[in-house]
Design an enzyme around this catalytic site. Structure first.
Site, PDB file in Angstrom:
ATOM      1  N   CYS A  67       0.831  -1.213   0.000  1.00  0.00           N
ATOM      2  CA  CYS A  67       0.000   0.000   0.000  1.00  0.00           C
ATOM      3  C   CYS A  67       0.867   1.266   0.000  1.00  0.00           C
ATOM      4  O   CYS A  67       1.812   1.377   0.788  1.00  0.00           O
ATOM      5  CB  CYS A  67      -0.923  -0.002   1.221  1.00  0.00           C
ATOM      6  SG  CYS A  67      -2.051   1.411   1.204  1.00  0.00           S
ATOM      7  N   CYS A  71       0.494   4.865   6.850  1.00  0.00           N
ATOM      8  CA  CYS A  71      -0.114   4.726   8.186  1.00  0.00           C
ATOM      9  C   CYS A  71       0.872   4.001   9.129  1.00  0.00           C
ATOM     10  O   CYS A  71       1.267   2.852   8.855  1.00  0.00           O
ATOM     11  CB  CYS A  71      -1.410   3.949   8.082  1.00  0.00           C
ATOM     12  SG  CYS A  71      -2.467   4.543   6.733  1.00  0.00           S
ATOM     13  N   CYS A  74       0.372   0.321  10.302  1.00  0.00           N
ATOM     14  CA  CYS A  74      -0.070  -0.726   9.374  1.00  0.00           C
ATOM     15  C   CYS A  74       1.067  -1.525   8.743  1.00  0.00           C
ATOM     16  O   CYS A  74       1.969  -0.963   8.109  1.00  0.00           O
ATOM     17  CB  CYS A  74      -0.922  -0.098   8.281  1.00  0.00           C
ATOM     18  SG  CYS A  74      -1.637  -1.362   7.188  1.00  0.00           S
ATOM     19  N   CYS A 111     -16.512  -8.945   5.393  1.00  0.00           N
ATOM     20  CA  CYS A 111     -15.851  -7.676   5.093  1.00  0.00           C
ATOM     21  C   CYS A 111     -14.591  -7.911   4.272  1.00  0.00           C
ATOM     22  O   CYS A 111     -13.696  -8.655   4.691  1.00  0.00           O
ATOM     23  CB  CYS A 111     -15.508  -6.969   6.409  1.00  0.00           C
ATOM     24  SG  CYS A 111     -14.678  -5.398   6.126  1.00  0.00           S
ATOM     25  N   CYS A 142     -19.522  -5.976   3.315  1.00  0.00           N
ATOM     26  CA  CYS A 142     -18.804  -4.781   3.738  1.00  0.00           C
ATOM     27  C   CYS A 142     -17.497  -4.751   2.953  1.00  0.00           C
ATOM     28  O   CYS A 142     -16.950  -5.814   2.636  1.00  0.00           O
ATOM     29  CB  CYS A 142     -18.524  -4.853   5.239  1.00  0.00           C
ATOM     30  SG  CYS A 142     -17.556  -3.446   5.838  1.00  0.00           S
ATOM     31  N   CYS A 202     -19.409   2.174   8.345  1.00  0.00           N
ATOM     32  CA  CYS A 202     -18.654   1.543   9.424  1.00  0.00           C
ATOM     33  C   CYS A 202     -17.421   2.418   9.609  1.00  0.00           C
ATOM     34  O   CYS A 202     -16.581   2.509   8.715  1.00  0.00           O
ATOM     35  CB  CYS A 202     -18.266   0.123   9.005  1.00  0.00           C
ATOM     36  SG  CYS A 202     -17.110  -0.672  10.137  1.00  0.00           S
ATOM     37  N   ARG A 274     -17.893  -2.147  17.764  1.00  0.00           N
ATOM     38  CA  ARG A 274     -17.170  -3.409  17.546  1.00  0.00           C
ATOM     39  C   ARG A 274     -15.846  -3.445  18.291  1.00  0.00           C
ATOM     40  O   ARG A 274     -14.997  -2.566  18.135  1.00  0.00           O
ATOM     41  CB  ARG A 274     -16.921  -3.637  16.049  1.00  0.00           C
ATOM     42  CG  ARG A 274     -16.227  -4.981  15.774  1.00  0.00           C
ATOM     43  CD  ARG A 274     -16.162  -5.341  14.298  1.00  0.00           C
ATOM     44  NE  ARG A 274     -17.467  -5.299  13.692  1.00  0.00           N
ATOM     45  CZ  ARG A 274     -17.791  -4.527  12.663  1.00  0.00           C
ATOM     46  NH1 ARG A 274     -16.893  -3.747  12.116  1.00  0.00           N
ATOM     47  NH2 ARG A 274     -19.012  -4.541  12.174  1.00  0.00           N
TER      48      ARG A 274
END
Ligand code: SAM
Ligand code: DTB
Ligand code: SF4
Length: 327
Positions: A67, A71, A74, A111, A142, A202, A274
């Site tokens: 990616c 972040c 991550c 998801c 999702c 979400c 969640r």
């Protein structure tokens, strides 16, 4: 010293949904004695939900690693040295097979997560096909694919997407410490487009990244000031992955994590809150407190996207011990 807003912890929950919580009010909730905070959260929870029912979602990483975003938490970012290899987008049939398995194991929502800044071209077309096929299996769908434009949002809706996950992750004040490749406003813009397309939202965040309690309060304020509230609010406890800049971050006090869930429950009384990433490192007793604080959803299955999660047998045993039902 900062003035603390008084909260009457014996007052019954009003049941009214508010979108105008001030930072002072949220700080005051965080500062309540633990028992008072949990009593309030549990009361709010019982006014809208079966306190013993927990919604169960399963995650699948349909496109792992590589990616371009940075972040700090991550393991899928190309900017870090985490042991996650970049892969191509999965085949539709393989995703549908995983969805069938998840349904058999008891999940109600599936998801699909992709390590993209935003989806593009043929890959996006393939995701649309996945969404339609997974929904046809009788699961709620999702997806979390990064930023979307208005047309992509509408096309996902038309394909049968029920929820879009797009987290704000932390407070606007702390955001720059964690991510430099996008802005908070870009996150809010995608959320707005998803809403306008008629997809349920979400949206939550991560705690334990070195942010202050004020940052946690400010994140929750951002979520609770959205109208309507996000239908699902994932609260992730940082999974400290080797090779990421946050690998050596000090652990958050588990009671502070429970407090964050309790405050989320009080601010967003009808949303599913969640208990998301981080359960693998949590005791059963801590998870029980999270459910007591009003968490009523989890990720189920032995893997989150790239990191481990308790396996289904462990969760079944915990649910049985606590008298919880998966829905
Ligand atoms: N790339 C898309 C995006 O960022 O929106 C979707 C996938 S991204 C992995 C989904 C969410 O996973 C992030 O917003 C973050 O909240 C969560 N996440 C990622 N790494 C994590 C970690 N190490 N610990 C806890 N949560 C994490
Ligand atoms: C969310 O808030 N948490 C999930 C889901 N939305 C996509 C992802 C957690 C990822 C944890 C790190 C990993 O497994 O890579
Ligand atoms: Fe990419 Fe999402 Fe990971 Fe950020 S959280 S690096 S956007 S996969």
């Amino acid at each position: 010293m900062q003035a603390v807003t008084e909260i009457d912890s014996s007052a019954p929950p009003s049941g009214a949904i508010r979108y105008d919580w001030s930072l002072e009010e949220i700080r005051a909730l965080f500062a309540l004695p633990f028992n008072d905070l949990l009593f309030r959260a549990q009361s709010v929870h019982r006014a809208s939900f079966d306190p013993n029912a927990v919604q169960v979602s399963t995650l699948l990483s349909i496109k792992t690693g590589g990616c371009p975003e940075d972040c700090a938490y991550c393991p899928q970012s190309v900017h870090h040295e985490a042991p996650v290899a970049a892969e191509k987008l999965m085949d539709v049939d393989a995703v549908v097979a995983a969805a069938k398995q998840a349904k058999q194991a008891g999940a109600s929502r599936f998801c699909m997560g992709a390590a993209w800044r935003n989806p593009r071209g043929r890959n996006f077309e393939r995701v649309l096909e996945m969404v339609g096929r997974v929904r046809a299996e009788g699961l709620e769908t999702c997806a979390t694919l990064g930023m979307l434009d208005a047309d992509q949002s509408r096309r996902l809706k038309d394909a049968g997407l029920d929820y879009y996950n797009h987290n704000l992750d932390t407070s606007p004040e702390f955001y720059g410490e964690i991510i430099s490749t996008r802005t908070y406003d870009e996150r809010l813009d995608t959320l707005q487009r998803v809403r306008e397309a008629g997809i349920r939202v979400c949206c939550g965040g991560i705690v334990g990244m070195g942010e202050s309690r004020d940052d946690r309060a400010s994140l929750l304020r951002q979520l609770a000031c959205q109208s309507p509230h996000p239908e699902s609010v994932p609260v992730n406890l940082l999974v400290r992955v080797e090779g990421t800049p946050l690998a050596d971050q000090a652990a958050l006090d588990p009671f502070e994590f429970v407090r964050t869930l309790a405050v989320a429950r009080i601010l967003m009384p009808r949303s599913h809150v969640r208990l998301s990433a981080g359960r693998e490192a949590m005791s059963d007793e801590c998870q029980a407190l999270c459910f007591h604080a009003g968490a009523n959803s989890i990720f189920y299955g032995e893997k989150l996207l790239t990191t481990p999660n308790p396996d289904a047998a462990q969760d079944k045993a915990l649910f049985a011990r606590l008298g919880l039902t998966a829905v």
